[in-house]
Design a protein around this motif. Structure first.
Motif, PDB file in Angstrom:
ATOM      1  N   SER A   1      -1.381   3.038  -4.107  1.00 57.29           N
ATOM      2  CA  SER A   1      -0.306   2.507  -3.272  1.00 57.29           C
ATOM      3  C   SER A   1       0.458   1.413  -4.008  1.00 57.29           C
ATOM      4  CB  SER A   1      -0.876   1.963  -1.963  1.00 57.29           C
ATOM      5  OG  SER A   1      -1.510   2.985  -1.218  1.00 57.29           O
TER       6      SER A   1
ATOM      7  N   THR B   1       0.947   2.949   3.494  1.00 52.02           N
ATOM      8  CA  THR B   1      -0.298   3.712   3.523  1.00 52.02           C
ATOM      9  C   THR B   1      -1.056   3.469   4.825  1.00 52.02           C
ATOM     10  OG1 THR B   1      -0.469   3.641   1.114  1.00 52.02           O
ATOM     11  CG2 THR B   1      -2.493   4.071   2.333  1.00 52.02           C
TER      12      THR B   1
ATOM     13  N   GLY C   1      -0.256   8.739   2.941  1.00 51.41           N
ATOM     14  CA  GLY C   1      -0.017   7.385   2.456  1.00 51.41           C
ATOM     15  C   GLY C   1       1.211   7.351   1.576  1.00 51.41           C
TER      16      GLY C   1
END
Length: 680
Positions: free
Chosen positions: A103, A121, A140
């Protein structure tokens, strides 16, 4: 008006067009008024809206009781199966840990603050975990969307005249509209459109995605002294690390990348430990230790970290309606990129769901795909309202979660909950992560995303398949992922149309037949295959006005009239023969072909061509182009008269969606089936 489902049956001794064909023409001797479709379409649309509103209202009314029953049954189930609950929570925790580095890395790919990617996410995992179409599937912040978002935040993108804060607001409004579009796509049941994407298009899509992610990692080898944070520097202020001027920093950055990739490659093979601790997490811990303990304290050399690249602070998501700047072409950019992100996210999510179904041996349902598309849209819509970059399904994490044994919504939902806890509690640690280590993580993503079978196809495959892969890959890299997929579909469809156009064949014979009681010499043409725009030239070349007899019998028993090009070809042949005082008669015309000829053809000419009694009185058939004579045997059954043709079988007349629905209902009614081997 509903068309007949079966073609008229024929006797063994004649090719008579029975009364149903004449009745068909008589019943439809007049077309509907030209503008009659307007109220018909309005009525059709109103019926759909009414039905959908009814379904939605019933769903809303039943939601309180359904949710109460669902929660009660869930509590009872996990109370009786605590081990399953424990496994689901542990799997969700593991996946959440794996999503942290990705992420953050995809946040830098997109050019947004790391907190935006982490919160995306959280929202994606939480909402799709609850409402998604596949329990256990993980969503995500993903690379497929990040590589498109980066154009909105880039200094040389369509918003280059706006400040970074304004670009981020445009991005969040784009994600809000993207979510609304995906919800609309789910309402229109568009998930089934994914089946039109050829395998070569998917390979090109994945290759393009891998190349774009790789190119997005190159700024990790840049530096900037003009601004306190790297993300605030313009493209002109950023400079490349070189061995001449930045020897130590460049070497240490490469060391970070190599060590990270080696750990992610070989750590999973460590007995016991490698299966429980994510390799990406270990690589981040090792990279942080090397950076702050060895490099900085031992060699007094540093590489760039997250806190030196972009601001990050642990806080709960806050509602913030995006403030879109006025002027320019901002809204045009928003709509364009929202549509692109909606298509890309929808395609990747539906494909991920199909991959998860294959792993779990689950019977696929179109309704599940549309439900997943709705959940993705709702999550992206919420992301836009809470300053998150949005996302879609993540096939890597979804595969790991399911292979860990997760089969319920707890695992995917808890991964989002754990991600929120990480945001609040671990922001200080995230700020210490070296950018080069995150680059190593994404380099491994690149290696796993790229489809190496591309080289086999390029070397040994069909030329058109090779061109399709290269075409989609190049367009995805240099233009747009969504446009690349669309071009791949169009190119493959054209290749298929070209190939199908060459498959029209015909058995041609000169023979004596009775036409309305009158004996004539005719040219009998039995066409096999689909007649459409790509095959009309080959079809027309079957006839020669100058040398053909006065009567042509066109047998369409094993042929399909697909489009207006086919109708125009038949009409054109009939017209040219009519100018030479010759006739073209039609026989064995299927019901659907009747409809296409009727809607846009000449009704009078069509009636004359169909309303004839045709009888074969000759036992010897002289084949055109050969001197051989075929002697008929009364003991054999004429192949032209046996049964119904393939195109009229009920199996192929039934709508695809109805068949899929019937299979789904049958599986639900039958329930799970257990097969035991008695010999085992």
């Amino acid at each position: 008006m509903t068309e007949p489902e079966t073609a008229p049956s024929k006797t063994d001794s004649s090719f008579d067009n029975d009364a149903s064909e004449a009745e068909y023409i008589d019943d439809k001797s007049k077309r509907d008024p030209f503008f009659a479709f307007i109220p018909q379409v309005a009525n059709w649309g109103g019926t759909i809206v009414k039905n959908e509103v009814g379904v939605a209202s019933k769903g809303i009314a039943a939601f309180p009781s359904w949710s109460r029953d669902f929660l009660g049954e869930t509590f009872t189930y996990y109370k009786a199966n605590p081990r399953i609950l424990f496994d689901e929570i542990i799997s969700g925790f593991t996946v959440a840990i794996m999503q942290v580095p990705e992420s953050i890395a995809f946040s830098f790919v997109a050019g947004v603050p790391p907190l935006s990617g982490l919160q995306a996410t959280f929202w994606m995992a939480l909402i799709t975990g609850i409402f998604g179409g596949k329990p256990g599937m993980i969503s995500g912040a993903a690379g497929a969307l990040a590589v498109v978002v980066t154009k909105l935040t880039a200094d040389d993108g369509p918003l280059k005249d706006n400040t970074m804060a304004e670009r981020l607001n445009v991005l969040y409004m784009t994600m809000f509209i993207c979510g609304a579009m995906q919800i609309l796509m789910a309402w229109l049941r568009l998930a089934k459109v994914v089946r039109l994407i050829p395998e070569t298009g998917l390979i090109g899509f994945m290759n393009g995605l891998a190349i774009i992610i790789f190119m997005a990692q190159l700024p990790a080898f840049q530096y900037c002294d003009a601004q306190p944070l790297f993300i605030e520097c313009t493209l002109d202020e950023r400079k490349w690390l070189t061995f001449q001027n930045n020897t130590g920093e460049l070497i240490l950055s490469l060391v970070h990348v190599v060590i990270c990739m080696l750990i992610m490659k070989f750590f999973p093979k460590v007995p016991k430990v490698g299966k429980w601790i994510p390799a990406s997490l270990v690589s981040l811990l090792v990279g942080t230790f090397i950076e702050h303990i060895i490099f900085r304290q031992g060699f007094d050399i540093a590489t760039r970290t997250v806190e030196e690249t972009a601001p990050i602070s642990g806080s709960l998501p806050m509602f913030d309606w995006p403030s879109v700047p006025s002027g320019g072409n901002v809204w045009t950019v928003i709509i364009e990129y929202a549509a692109t992100l909606a298509v890309i996210g929808g395609v990747e999510s539906v494909l991920t769901l199909q991959a998860c179904n294959e792993i779990t041996d689950t019977v696929p349902k179109i309704s599940d795909s549309n439900q997943e598309l709705f959940a993705q849209g709702l999550a992206n819509l919420v992301c836009g309202l809470f300053r998150a970059m949005g996302g879609d399904a993540m096939i890597g994490q979804s595969t790991i979660n399911i292979m860990n044994g997760a089969r319920h919504r707890v695992s995917s939902t808890m991964s989002g909950v754990f991600m929120l806890l990480f945001i609040v509690a671990l922001s200080g640690f995230i700020a210490l992560l070296p950018i080069s280590t995150l680059t190593g993580v994404l380099f491994m993503v690149v290696l796993s995303t790229f489809q190496y079978k591309t080289f086999v196809i390029l070397r040994y495959g069909r030329l058109s398949d090779s061109i399709a892969i290269l075409l989609v890959t190049l367009i995805a890299v240099f233009l747009n992922l969504a446009v690349g997929i669309a071009v791949g579909i169009i190119f493959s469809a054209l290749v298929h149309a070209w190939d199908s156009g060459s498959h029209v064949e015909a058995d041609i014979a000169i023979k004596q037949m009775l036409i309305n009681g009158e004996e004539c010499e005719v040219k009998y043409v039995h066409v096999r295959g689909a007649i459409f725009f790509s095959s009309t030239r080959k079809f027309v070349n079957l006839f020669n006005v100058a040398s053909d007899p006065d009567v042509i019998i066109l047998d369409l028993k094993d042929a399909l009239v697909i489009d207006h090009s086919a109708v125009a070809a038949i009409q054109g042949i009939s017209h040219r023969f009519a100018q030479a005082d010759k006739r073209v008669l039609l026989t064995n015309v299927a019901a659907k072909c009747h409809g296409r000829l009727h809607r846009t053809g000449d009704h009078a000419a069509l009636g004359n061509q169909l309303s004839n009694t045709i009888e074969d009185i000759e036992s010897n058939i002289k084949k055109v182009g050969s001197g051989e004579t075929h002697h008929s045997n009364s003991g054999l059954v004429d192949e032209h008269q046996v049964g119904q043709t393939l195109q009229n079988l009920q199996l192929f007349q039934a709508p695809i969606d109805s068949a899929e629905h019937s299979v789904e209902m049958l599986v639900e009614k039958q329930g799970p089936v257990t097969i035991h081997d008695k010999e085992a």
